[in-house]
Write an enzyme that holds these catalytic residues in place. Sequence first.
Site, PDB file in Angstrom:
ATOM      1  N   GLY A 132       0.762  -1.049  -0.234  1.00  0.00           N
ATOM      2  CA  GLY A 132      -0.286   0.740  -0.595  1.00  0.00           C
ATOM      3  C   GLY A 132       0.868   1.417   0.062  1.00  0.00           C
ATOM      4  N   GLY A 133       2.074   1.334  -0.484  1.00  0.00           N
ATOM      5  CA  GLY A 133       3.277   2.369  -0.201  1.00  0.00           C
ATOM      6  C   GLY A 133       3.516   3.409   0.303  1.00  0.00           C
ATOM      7  N   SER A 211       4.873  -5.708  -2.718  1.00  0.00           N
ATOM      8  CA  SER A 211       5.022  -3.883  -2.982  1.00  0.00           C
ATOM      9  C   SER A 211       5.458  -3.593  -1.873  1.00  0.00           C
ATOM     10  CB  SER A 211       3.233  -3.498  -3.353  1.00  0.00           C
ATOM     11  OG  SER A 211       3.719  -2.281  -3.731  1.00  0.00           O
TER      12      SER A 211
END
Length: 564
Positions: A132-133, A211
Amino acid sequence: MKLWTCVLLLCAAAVCVTCEQPPSDEDWLELDTPQGPVRGRRDPDADHLYVFYNIPYATAPVGKDKYKPPLPAPVWKTPFDAVDKHVKCPQMMNNNFVPMNLVEKEDCLIANVYVPDARKKNLSVLVYVHGGGFIMGYGNLFKFKQFLKTKDIILVTFNYRLGVNGFLCLGTEGAPGNAGMKDQVALLRWVQKNIASYGGNPDDVTIAGFSAGSASVELLMLSKSAEGLFHRVIPESGGSLAVFSIQRDPLEIAKTFAKLLNFTNVDDTNALEEFYKTAPLELLNSYLSTESYDSNFLFSPCIERETANDAFLTESPLSILQKGSYRKLPVLYGFANMEGLVRIYYFEDWKHKMNEKFSDFLPADLTFKSDDEKHEVADKIKKFYFGNKPVGNDNILGFVDYFSDVFITTSMLRAVKLYAETGNNQVYLYEYSYVDEDIPTVPHTNVRGADHCAQTYAVMDGIDILNQNEDLASAGRLVMKKKVRQLWHNFIKTGKPVPEGSSLPAWPAAGAGRAPYMSLGQDVALHHAPLLETRTRFWEDIYQKYSREPIPPPATSAQSRHEL
């Protein structure tokens, strides 16, 4: 919806909080743990699992202390009913990344433990870090119940502090930096202390993530503070050298963000810290862009000052990798073949802006002596991906390749070379490229590719977040999911994705030439030519000349006097 591709898919992933029939006594499993007795219940959708939700693995400081490291977890004497309370950490409001009906709590540091109904001890442990960055998400974004049907792995998912709450980095006592990463270390320490009570083996722990979670697990491997807390690593589409993984100048980022929230006295560090300490969470989480041209999301891990107590990271990942000053563990390392599809939503708008001023789209971890030099390098990069033509519909695949490389691929491949050069001969490299006719073609083409996090979708439940029912998957996709799950399972159990005696092709570790690597596509095949060699060498040359190494926040005048 203007977010990463994972975000686009996850917007449909709602947590359904419904009135269920109360479980019978036989559906509960009570365990004695160092924290106290804990009661979990059999999963109503997966009777091979007991799930223990919402277990506090640490205590998040709140109020003016909210940027400090986590505090110890609570203990109790009466049974703790570990039911799902759908807790998320404070984060950007209306981000479409998590279900709207989750409960946002400042003290949000909870773990979820999935225990197979096997009544066995010393099971392998998988700790999964959500993506989620570094600015959004929660522990149970993805489900892995099908993966756990082997009944020989315990899964732990968890929340960690996000965005400004987790990654404000002023280098002060009140905001030293990396609170979110220190939460992750606290979780791993909790696993070491508690997981045996759930049937897990604390000496057999694998950490994995997608991610930003992928970057996290690689950073954990490089951090001295997490050394010895795990034994294998699975980064999926994100690495420690990625532009979004480390703040280049955390004080400047703190100033920039404060200005966005209409605070202007940013050059006074004491006033800046007081603003962040006293600003309401609603204000702090009211704005956070995921649309940055330079592939930077503002708040992420940082380099802390050498004098910091309990620092997570005091040296850049590049320096650590170059020196080989980390514990060398088995790593299952790779990405999808079209990671840049993560930005395809913006193509119609950005193609014009890239033609007007391509230099705005250079990654934030590059630096130049002058604007002329910056534009010269931008022209060189643009020509490499788009030739002498403007960015347009007929070269959209160059757009995909550019953002694949800027976000994910070349940073991970640069790291593979450094791992091999400094003696880690247990890095198993792959490229995931499986697609079938259900996957949309890239706009303006008849080409299909595997999107950001595609290999994670292969391991998790369902076809993708939009369709959780695997019964509707094509036969080819079901076969692929089975193969990828077997590779991940092998690695978790043995440290090798293809152990001896497997029916799959042998998979040696990658060398400094970024080969061999396994292609996970329509077929599973080992390739001996370097993976994306031309593109990676191009970026190695760019970074050798123009790399902007991250810096820690400077000492305040009071800190400087004290250190003298």
